[in-house]
Design an enzyme around this catalytic site. Structure first.
Site, PDB file in Angstrom:
ATOM      1  N   ASN A   1      -4.569 -10.749  -7.814  1.00 37.23           N
ATOM      2  CA  ASN A   1      -4.662 -11.407  -6.507  1.00 37.23           C
ATOM      3  C   ASN A   1      -5.870 -12.331  -6.375  1.00 37.23           C
ATOM      4  O   ASN A   1      -5.854 -13.276  -5.603  1.00 37.23           O
ATOM      5  CB  ASN A   1      -4.702 -10.358  -5.384  1.00 37.23           C
ATOM      6  CG  ASN A   1      -5.774  -9.321  -5.603  1.00 37.23           C
ATOM      7  OD1 ASN A   1      -5.774  -8.616  -6.613  1.00 37.23           O
ATOM      8  ND2 ASN A   1      -6.701  -9.203  -4.663  1.00 37.23           N
TER       9      ASN A   1
ATOM     10  N   SER B   1       5.423  -6.731  -1.650  1.00 34.18           N
ATOM     11  CA  SER B   1       4.997  -6.872  -0.251  1.00 34.18           C
ATOM     12  C   SER B   1       5.608  -8.127   0.349  1.00 34.18           C
ATOM     13  O   SER B   1       5.570  -9.202  -0.270  1.00 34.18           O
ATOM     14  CB  SER B   1       3.468  -6.950  -0.164  1.00 34.18           C
ATOM     15  OG  SER B   1       3.050  -7.178   1.161  1.00 34.18           O
ATOM     16  N   GLY B   2       6.142  -8.019   1.581  1.00 35.33           N
ATOM     17  CA  GLY B   2       6.787  -9.158   2.224  1.00 35.33           C
ATOM     18  C   GLY B   2       5.832 -10.239   2.684  1.00 35.33           C
ATOM     19  O   GLY B   2       6.101 -11.430   2.525  1.00 35.33           O
ATOM     20  N   HIS B   3       4.671  -9.844   3.219  1.00 41.75           N
ATOM     21  CA  HIS B   3       3.815 -10.858   3.859  1.00 41.75           C
ATOM     22  C   HIS B   3       3.079 -11.723   2.838  1.00 41.75           C
ATOM     23  O   HIS B   3       2.437 -12.710   3.204  1.00 41.75           O
ATOM     24  CB  HIS B   3       2.834 -10.199   4.836  1.00 41.75           C
ATOM     25  CG  HIS B   3       1.638  -9.552   4.210  1.00 41.75           C
ATOM     26  ND1 HIS B   3       0.418 -10.168   4.145  1.00 41.75           N
ATOM     27  CD2 HIS B   3       1.492  -8.342   3.647  1.00 41.75           C
ATOM     28  CE1 HIS B   3      -0.444  -9.348   3.558  1.00 41.75           C
ATOM     29  NE2 HIS B   3       0.179  -8.238   3.258  1.00 41.75           N
TER      30      HIS B   3
ATOM     31  N   THR C   1      13.396   5.288  10.803  1.00 45.50           N
ATOM     32  CA  THR C   1      14.310   4.184  11.069  1.00 45.50           C
ATOM     33  C   THR C   1      13.810   2.916  10.396  1.00 45.50           C
ATOM     34  O   THR C   1      12.647   2.548  10.540  1.00 45.50           O
ATOM     35  CB  THR C   1      14.452   3.949  12.585  1.00 45.50           C
ATOM     36  OG1 THR C   1      14.917   5.153  13.187  1.00 45.50           O
ATOM     37  CG2 THR C   1      15.425   2.817  12.868  1.00 45.50           C
TER      38      THR C   1
ATOM     39  N   CYS D   1     -16.980  -7.339   0.309  1.00 47.74           N
ATOM     40  CA  CYS D   1     -18.139  -7.599   1.159  1.00 47.74           C
ATOM     41  C   CYS D   1     -19.205  -6.524   0.962  1.00 47.74           C
ATOM     42  O   CYS D   1     -18.924  -5.381   0.675  1.00 47.74           O
ATOM     43  CB  CYS D   1     -17.734  -7.641   2.630  1.00 47.74           C
ATOM     44  SG  CYS D   1     -16.680  -9.049   3.018  1.00 47.74           S
TER      45      CYS D   1
ATOM     46  N   THR E   1       0.825  -1.203   0.000  1.00 50.76           N
ATOM     47  CA  THR E   1       0.000   0.000   0.000  1.00 50.76           C
ATOM     48  C   THR E   1       0.861   1.255   0.000  1.00 50.76           C
ATOM     49  O   THR E   1       0.597   2.201  -0.743  1.00 50.76           O
ATOM     50  CB  THR E   1      -0.966   0.004   1.204  1.00 50.76           C
ATOM     51  OG1 THR E   1      -1.831  -1.139   1.113  1.00 50.76           O
ATOM     52  CG2 THR E   1      -1.813   1.265   1.224  1.00 50.76           C
TER      53      THR E   1
END
Length: 748
Positions: free
Chosen positions: A165, A215-217, A253, A344, A79
């Site tokens: 997706n 995206s990592g996840h 950071t 939804c 995002t």
């Protein structure tokens, strides 16, 4: 049928939503948090070690995506990467004086909602004033190149996906590049690569893609970490300013534990041998095995995306007669986690992606996304296939899919069954003693499900009835008469399906009588059902709604006829008779005569005065004006009243609740196929649980009316349906109704 003796093991097949963290990535996170915890901006040794970790990961990312001389910026995820890209591109356009409706922002119609919503946001914030247009796709999900060619000359930014997706559909990036650069060499181009890494090759240095978020996840790293590729020379404006981290491209950071997890993932992706990531042929083999298992359970399964247009790790399918929620609930009860991949809504979810592809509504409303990760093992695939195949017995026993009934034990069906599609209600009145059924107010979206239930049990169909000619949808009587021709009594009927030669219908212990009740429509009737000489139900169509009345402004509506019909029902109905409508806008399931008069006191005047009450007429006028302004068709207006469970408790409070109420009953309000796939008793082994599905709730209420009230604890999959059932029971006079927060999901 025999219930499972043990809890179902979780089979996670929703990897396009998120993935578990790989063991090597989790170890890297823990090591970084405890050992290599320095701030990369610090100049001492601990900080230098952290900086090396950061830059090593950046170089690995650069190699994996073929970044060449482009920038790799670590972000919080996709995002942020999408926002940064779109903000940068639109700010560049504004600073170049390219504003106003002469310019266009393009995005694929099947893009993740983050893209069009970000375009709208920054177009508004930056006051760019450009037009935002969705690029159409064909039935395979492939972008319309001719549309792009036409729009490109005035386009400021074009946004496309590498892989979708929901469907797994991949776009031909090479062909897109040839089109884009031949028509508009300077246009900025963002490609959402979130579903691409580990599933399809990427060499961005050989492309002219300007922005590519990752995206990592979605690839076995923790949530909250990702990265963005920015092509050399592409305009980029940081969203976050401050400490100057990431070479000034993204202050703050760095999330070093998340970056360390990415490093572990990237190292696995680079391995030629012994990597946890599987080869593409192996992923296609997994897909075929899973698809074979699904087709064994659902022989009529239809794929919504398929070869050669997809990556192998996504299976998007629909089954005729099933809404996506039906299959999701079934799978979830068996411990199999899949997704509808749908947006939804207050009604049945539909997939905007499949809608954009032009697929039929039933496929959009029934879409299921099963997605596995590129690190799936052979054992995990076999385990998933076995769990899916185990559902064949369940769907057969519940007649969700027709099969040889002698091969399985059928789930019993008796009394009243209430089935719903959005706000429409259909009913089956079943006499188990005589194996007969009468179908009332059937709607087309439920016709297949009703037919399979009747055929599976081989019920003799005494009649298929309507309470009125429906204004907002066609009757399913003709369809059901065809589907159930071998089981249906073939006798002459009137326009509503009532047998002409039968003033009364007798079916086992049930007797049905038809009473003319015009008002909402001229031919409307109320069907009154008695059992053992006691009134049980009255099917009132749209004449009366739970919490309202049918509208009287449609062709054939008549206030005088309505008043006379209301009086006729006042004389005919008993106080405990449950009134069942063909619409249930407020999710109340039923009403009673006393509840109706209590909730609509003006109807007392309609009943007991000769003159038409002015208050009622003004209410009707107000309702008519409101109804006529609505985009959809409504057959009446209801007033929603507040009611709730006595209390919402969590699983840790169950023992105390039983101690306080020793006669507590536990009701499992999931549907029969969910109960068969995963019995509540395996989660509450020391308690007696009664199966009362929502579709049989009305039947249970009528059975409980003469019984001594007992405190109830209601349980469903997530706590939502049980809360709805609690509200229904509260309204019917059940005083002590508790709802289990989180339902089976938190017991599992």
């Amino acid at each position: 049928m025999q219930k499972p003796a043990v809890r179902p093991q979780e089979i996670y097949l929703d990897n396009n939503a998120t993935t578990p963290v790989l063991a090597c990535a989790a170890q890297a996170v823990q090591h970084t948090m405890q050992q290599c915890f320095g701030n990369p901006s610090s100049s001492h040794s601990t900080g230098i070690k952290a900086k090396v970790e950061l830059e090593t990961t950046r170089q690995l990312a650069r190699q994996l995506v073929g970044a060449g001389s482009g920038d790799i910026v670590f972000t919080s995820g996709a995002t942020e990467g999408i926002q940064s890209s779109i903000f940068s591109a639109l700010l560049h356009a504004r600073m170049s004086g390219k504003t106003g409706p002469a310019y266009t922002l393009l995005y694929g119609a099947t893009e993740h909602k983050a893209v069009p919503q970000s375009l709208e946001h920054w177009n508004h914030v930056l006051q760019l004033g450009a037009r935002i247009k969705a690029i159409p796709v064909d039935q395979h999900g492939v972008l319309d190149f001719e549309f792009i060619r036409t729009e490109l000359p005035n386009t400021l930014l074009i946004c496309t996906m590498a892989a979708n997706n929901e469907t797994g559909v991949k776009q031909d990036l090479v062909a897109l590049q040839q089109l884009i650069r031949s028509v508009a060499p300077q246009v900025l181009w963002m490609v959402d690569c979130v579903q691409a890494l580990g599933k399809m090759p990427l060499q961005l240095e050989h492309m002219t893609i300007d922005y590519a978020p990752f995206s990592g996840h979605k690839l076995y790293a923790p949530k909250g970490i990702g990265f963005l590729y920015v092509r050399e020379g592409t305009p980029y404006q940081p969203l976050l300013a401050g400490g100057g981290q990431e070479s000034g491209l993204r202050s703050g950071t760095e999330n070093l534990p998340g970056i360390a997890a990415l490093k572990a993932i990237f190292q696995q992706l680079k391995l030629k041998e012994d990597s946890v990531f599987q080869s593409e042929p192996q992923l296609w083999a997994y897909r075929e095995q899973l698809l074979s298992a699904l087709r064994r359970v659902f022989p009529d399964l239809v794929l919504n995306s398929d070869k050669p247009y997809i990556v192998p790790t996504t299976i998007n399918f629909s089954v005729p007669g099933f809404a996506s929620k039906d299959i999701m609930d079934l799978f979830d009860a068996a411990g199999i986690r899949v997704s509808s991949g749908s947006a939804c809504s207050s009604k049945i979810p539909t997939s905007f992606v499949l809608n954009a592809m032009g697929l039929p509504l039933w496929r959009s409303q029934g879409a299921i996304r099963l997605s596995f990760g590129p690190a799936m093992t052979v054992g995990e695939c076999q385990q998933a296939c076995q769990a899916i195949l185990a559902l064949k017995t369940v769907v057969n026993s519940c007649c969700l899919v027709l099969s040889d009934a002698s091969s399985t034990e059928l789930q019993p069906v008796t009394g009243l069954v209430q089935l719903k599609h959005e706000d429409l209600c259909s009913y089956l009145l079943v006499s188990a003693d005589t194996s007969e059924v009468i179908i009332i107010d059937a709607v087309l979206p439920l016709a297949s499900r009703i037919a399979q239930l009747v055929q599976g049990h081989q019920f003799k169909v005494r009649a298929i009835l309507d309470t009125h000619v429906h204004k907002d949808h066609p009757s399913a009587r003709p369809e059901l008469a065809t589907l159930l021709a071998d089981l249906l009594d073939k006798v002459p009927t009137d326009v509503l399906g009532w047998p002409l030669a039968a003033p009364l219908l007798q079916m086992g212990a049930y007797q049905l009588e038809s009473l003319a009740t015009p008002g909402h429509s001229p031919e409307a009737v109320t069907i009154v059902v008695t059992q053992h000489h006691q009134q049980k139900f009255a099917f009132v169509g749209d004449f009366i709604l739970p919490g309202g009345t049918g509208r009287l402004d449609l062709p054939g509506g008549d206030t005088k006829a309505f008043r006379l019909s209301l009086r006729a029902l006042d004389q005919k109905l008993e106080s405990h008779t449950l009134l069942l409508s063909s619409h249930d806008y407020a999710q109340r399931f039923f009403t009673r005569w006393d509840l109706m008069l209590q909730e609509q006191p003006v109807l007392q005047q309609v009943l007991h005065t000769e003159a038409t009450p002015e208050l009622w007429l003004s209410d009707l006028q107000r309702q008519t004006q409101w109804l006529q302004q609505q985009a959809g068709h409504f057959c009446g207006v209801v007033e929603v009243c507040a009611s709730d469970a006595t209390a919402v408790i969590d699983k840790h409070q169950i023992a105390a609740l039983i101690q306080q109420h020793p006669n507590l009953q536990i009701w499992d309000v999931r549907e029969p196929h969910e109960q068969a796939a995963g019995a509540l008793s395996v989660y509450l082994p020391d308690l007696v649980c009664k199966e009362v599905p929502l579709s049989a709730l009305v039947q249970q209420v009528t059975e409980q009316q003469t019984a001594t009230p007992q405190p109830l604890l209601l349980v469903c999959r997530s706590g939502n349906r049980s809360l709805l059932a609690a509200k229904v029971l509260n309204r019917a006079g059940f005083d002590l109704v508790f709802n289990l927060k989180g339902g089976v999901a938190l017991l599992a």
